[in-house]
Design an enzyme around this catalytic site. Structure first.
Site, PDB file in Angstrom:
ATOM      1  N   HIS A 226       5.653   5.493  -5.825  1.00 27.65           N
ATOM      2  CA  HIS A 226       5.060   6.637  -5.106  1.00 27.65           C
ATOM      3  C   HIS A 226       4.894   7.815  -6.070  1.00 27.65           C
ATOM      4  O   HIS A 226       3.854   8.472  -6.111  1.00 27.65           O
ATOM      5  CB  HIS A 226       5.968   7.075  -3.959  1.00 27.65           C
ATOM      6  CG  HIS A 226       6.055   6.104  -2.811  1.00 27.65           C
ATOM      7  ND1 HIS A 226       4.946   5.632  -2.147  1.00 27.65           N
ATOM      8  CD2 HIS A 226       7.122   5.537  -2.194  1.00 27.65           C
ATOM      9  CE1 HIS A 226       5.344   4.815  -1.150  1.00 27.65           C
ATOM     10  NE2 HIS A 226       6.648   4.737  -1.169  1.00 27.65           N
TER      11      HIS A 226
ATOM     12  N   HIS B   9      10.421   0.999  -6.305  1.00 22.31           N
ATOM     13  CA  HIS B   9       9.512   1.263  -5.181  1.00 22.31           C
ATOM     14  C   HIS B   9       9.218   2.764  -5.072  1.00 22.31           C
ATOM     15  O   HIS B   9       8.056   3.185  -5.003  1.00 22.31           O
ATOM     16  CB  HIS B   9      10.150   0.744  -3.879  1.00 22.31           C
ATOM     17  CG  HIS B   9       9.368   1.079  -2.656  1.00 22.31           C
ATOM     18  ND1 HIS B   9       8.403   0.245  -2.130  1.00 22.31           N
ATOM     19  CD2 HIS B   9       9.345   2.191  -1.865  1.00 22.31           C
ATOM     20  CE1 HIS B   9       7.852   0.816  -1.081  1.00 22.31           C
ATOM     21  NE2 HIS B   9       8.404   1.998  -0.891  1.00 22.31           N
TER      22      HIS B   9
ATOM     23  N   ALA C  92      15.484   6.122   1.781  1.00 21.33           N
ATOM     24  CA  ALA C  92      14.853   6.505   0.515  1.00 21.33           C
ATOM     25  C   ALA C  92      13.426   7.023   0.716  1.00 21.33           C
ATOM     26  O   ALA C  92      12.674   6.505   1.537  1.00 21.33           O
ATOM     27  CB  ALA C  92      14.828   5.301  -0.426  1.00 21.33           C
TER      28      ALA C  92
END
Ligand code: X8Z
Ligand code: ZN
Length: 618
Positions: free
Chosen positions: A391, A387, A358
């Site tokens: 970003h 998660h 990922a």
């Protein structure tokens, strides 16, 4: 020689080069920003294409773009040396600092070596992405033997996902994997990285040469220079933080080992030694949530099986991502742009090799947000989606800045944002989504919930700390290629208390290569820092939200005040040293593990009781 000519020659030799001025430095970083932007965009477009479609052509295309960028960075770093010692404005000074540390893979100025380095790096990541364990030699349709390596309908290949699924089934309710199946799956994947070894050796040699030209002793030292302190101080910081959390890890290790030893027998899991790496429900023994049913503290409590609920409720990958986005927007952050939904890769394509690991992207450095995942609808990927979106939300809040400021305050910050929000995925939040039926009600329910959480978060800490210890030792030359595997397993034992399954792993193998970040050359200490920082961020957001009870009971879902605080830090990008960013959100200027310890205080007290009379450690 004619005397006049002598005078002229002397004059030429003695005239110092014109001294660079602060204005020159400002002009330099302005041009740098424009140049880098072009190079970064071309590079990340090529990387995106390669990662979502691995072929020889896309690999070479990406390597070529990387080569251009590397060449530019090498000469820009040298050119920047002339500003050394000048009194500069803070932004210019910071950009020059960021320029020096911006590359995880610095190349030497020798063009042939640079080409080799770029190609080697591309090949390594490609090998990981394409990695499969194939069993040939099964009987073909006509009953004939199919030779080893032959591609065809009778050659059965399994990729990382399939092999990981086996390990994840260690405690499956319906059909748990047997000890031998676990061992076989672990070994099958770890055999795929053998051929990376000579390439990795070259990567080390060449990138070390590059690092020296960038003014560091070796590549590890350059990586450790990226934290607004000296490399030696940074190493000490990581040790300080590890020392803070190690007692909690030891308590967890002791408890889990005792349970596994009981299940598998002391001949397979020694009651006093390291835990075999294939018995922790994860290919790298980095997160252990899959063994939860084997180590569940109290039976008969409310079910914590979120995966089952996601499947029952017919979640699909898109819906999982939407759920992630809704957490961020509930806190007042903007929705993801429409292009995110059309350009991302959510599922594994059927017909080609991709890098499934990922990742999150802003391909054009201008809010062109995407994630690239091979989403499975389960709890693990629900967390990973948050998660990755962390970003994306960092990108979203700093994309108007110069490209060198479009980074996390340090790389650990970037990794900690989405995770910090997942700490607010409390039982109450899950219940509101109908992903839990009943709330864990008393002390027993709480301990179950915290233990499951700790299997993810606490189990990870030593793994996060050791990976780059291995690379630091490799880059300094302390660990020679002939000892790559030996040192890997020494550190696995020292930090994690984990041993290789079924005896020693010889140098025939290259076990570090079985972990994505090694062949992909992504520095790893960031994840260790992130596991500490995320709790610090969580505590600060909870304070902003006016939460007063114990830390583990707080959720900032829907809280705009917490969102505004987070946003202010995100918007800074890397424009200021990280302690400034940390202070903006938390009021603290130091990374600090007291938040993670506070959060798990109930569990730690319980573990200490359980471990009484046990000989902990290894
Ligand atoms: O690599 C990742 C993310 C992408 S930045 C999926 N993580 C580390 C890993 O998988 O090893 C997140 C946790 C640690
Ligand atoms: Zn990440």
């Amino acid at each position: 020689m004619h005397s006049l000519l002598v005078v002229a020659a002397l004059f030429v030799a003695q005239t110092p080069p014109p001294k660079a001025t602060p204005d020159d430095a400002r002009a330099f970083v302005k041009k740098l920003d424009g140049d880098l932007r072009k190079l970064y965009v071309r590079q990340s477009q090529a990387e995106w294409i390669k990662s979502t479609y691995i072929t020889d052509d896309t690999e070479q295309n990406a390597a070529a773009m990387n080569e251009d960028l590397m060449a530019y960075l090498n000469q820009a770093n040298k050119a920047a040396l002339r500003f050394k010692g000048l009194k500069l404005d803070p932004d210019t000074e910071r950009m020059l600092y960021l320029l020096r540390i911006s590359s995880a893979l610095p190349a030497p100025s020798d063009a042939a070596k640079r080409t080799e380095l770029a190609n080697t790096a591309a090949k390594l990541e490609g090998l990981y992405g394409k990695g499969k364990s194939c069993k040939a030699g099964k009987p073909g349709k006509d009953g004939k033997h199919v030779p080893s390596g032959a591609e065809g309908p009778t050659t059965e290949c399994r990729d990382l996902q399939q092999l990981s699924d086996v390990l994840g089934k260690i405690a499956d309710k319906k059909k748990p994997a047997s000890y031998d199946q676990l061992l076989e799956a672990w070994t099958a994947w770890h055999d795929t990285s053998k051929e990376m070894r000579p390439l990795y050796e070259r990567l080390v040699t060449l990138s070390n040469e590059g690092a020296k030209e960038f003014g560091s002793g070796d590549l590890g030292e350059l990586w450790r220079s990226a934290y607004d302190m000296s490399p030696a101080e940074f190493e000490k910081e990581t040790d300080r933080l590890w020392t803070q959390v190690k007692p909690l890890y030891d308590d967890l290790h002791c408890y889990v080992r005792a349970r596994l030893s009981k299940k598998y027998g002391a001949d397979k899991v020694s009651a006093t030694g390291g835990i075999p790496a294939h018995l922790l429900g994860n290919m790298w023994a980095q997160e252990w949530a899959n063994v939860y049913p084997l180590v569940e503290p109290y039976q008969g409590q409310a079910s914590l099986d979120v995966t089952k609920k996601l499947v029952d409720q017919k979640y699909d990958p898109q819906k999982l991502v939407k759920l992630g986005e809704s957490f961020f927007t509930s806190m007042g952050l903007d929705p993801l742009p429409p292009s995110f939904w059309s350009r991302s890769q959510f599922i594994k394509p059927r017909d080609r090799d991709v890098v499934c690991h990922a990742s999150a992207w802003d391909v054009t450095y201008s809010n062109d947000l995407r994630i690239k995942m091979c989403i499975k609808v389960d709890e693990e990927d629900l967390i990973t989606v948050h998660h990755e979106l962390g970003h994306n939300y960092y990108f979203q809040n700093y994309y108007t800045k110069p490209v060198l400021f479009q980074q996390g305050a340090n790389d650990g910050f970037h990794e900690a944002i989405g995770d910090a929000l997942t700490l607010s995925i409390t039982p109450e939040y899950l219940k509101s989504l109908k992903l839990l039926d009943t709330l864990p009600k008393d002390e027993k329910g709480l301990i179950n919930f915290q233990l499951k959480d700790a299997l993810e978060k606490i189990a990870f800490l030593p793994f996060g700390r050791m990976i780059d210890q291995w690379r630091w030792d490799v880059f300094t030359g302390k660990t020679k290629p002939a000892e790559y595997n030996k040192h890997w397993w020494e550190l696995r034992l020292k930090y994690q208390g984990v041993v290789p399954p079924a005896g020693a792993r010889t140098e025939e193998f290259f076990d570090p290569g079985a972990k994505y970040h090694i062949p992909a050359n992504v520095p790893y200490m960031r994840y260790f820092l992130a596991r500490i920082l995320q709790f610090q961020f969580h505590r600060a957001m909870c304070q902003a939200a006016g939460h007063t009870g114990p830390l583990h009971t707080c959720s900032v879902y829907g809280n705009k005040a917490a969102g505004a605080k987070l946003k202010a830090m995100l918007a800074m990008g890397s424009s200021k040293p990280w302690p400034d960013a940390l202070e903006t959100l938390t009021g603290q200027r130091q990374m600090d593990a007291t938040a993670i310890l506070d959060y798990f205080a109930p569990l730690q007290a319980w573990l200490k009781e359980q471990n009484k009379g046990q000989q902990c450690g290894w």
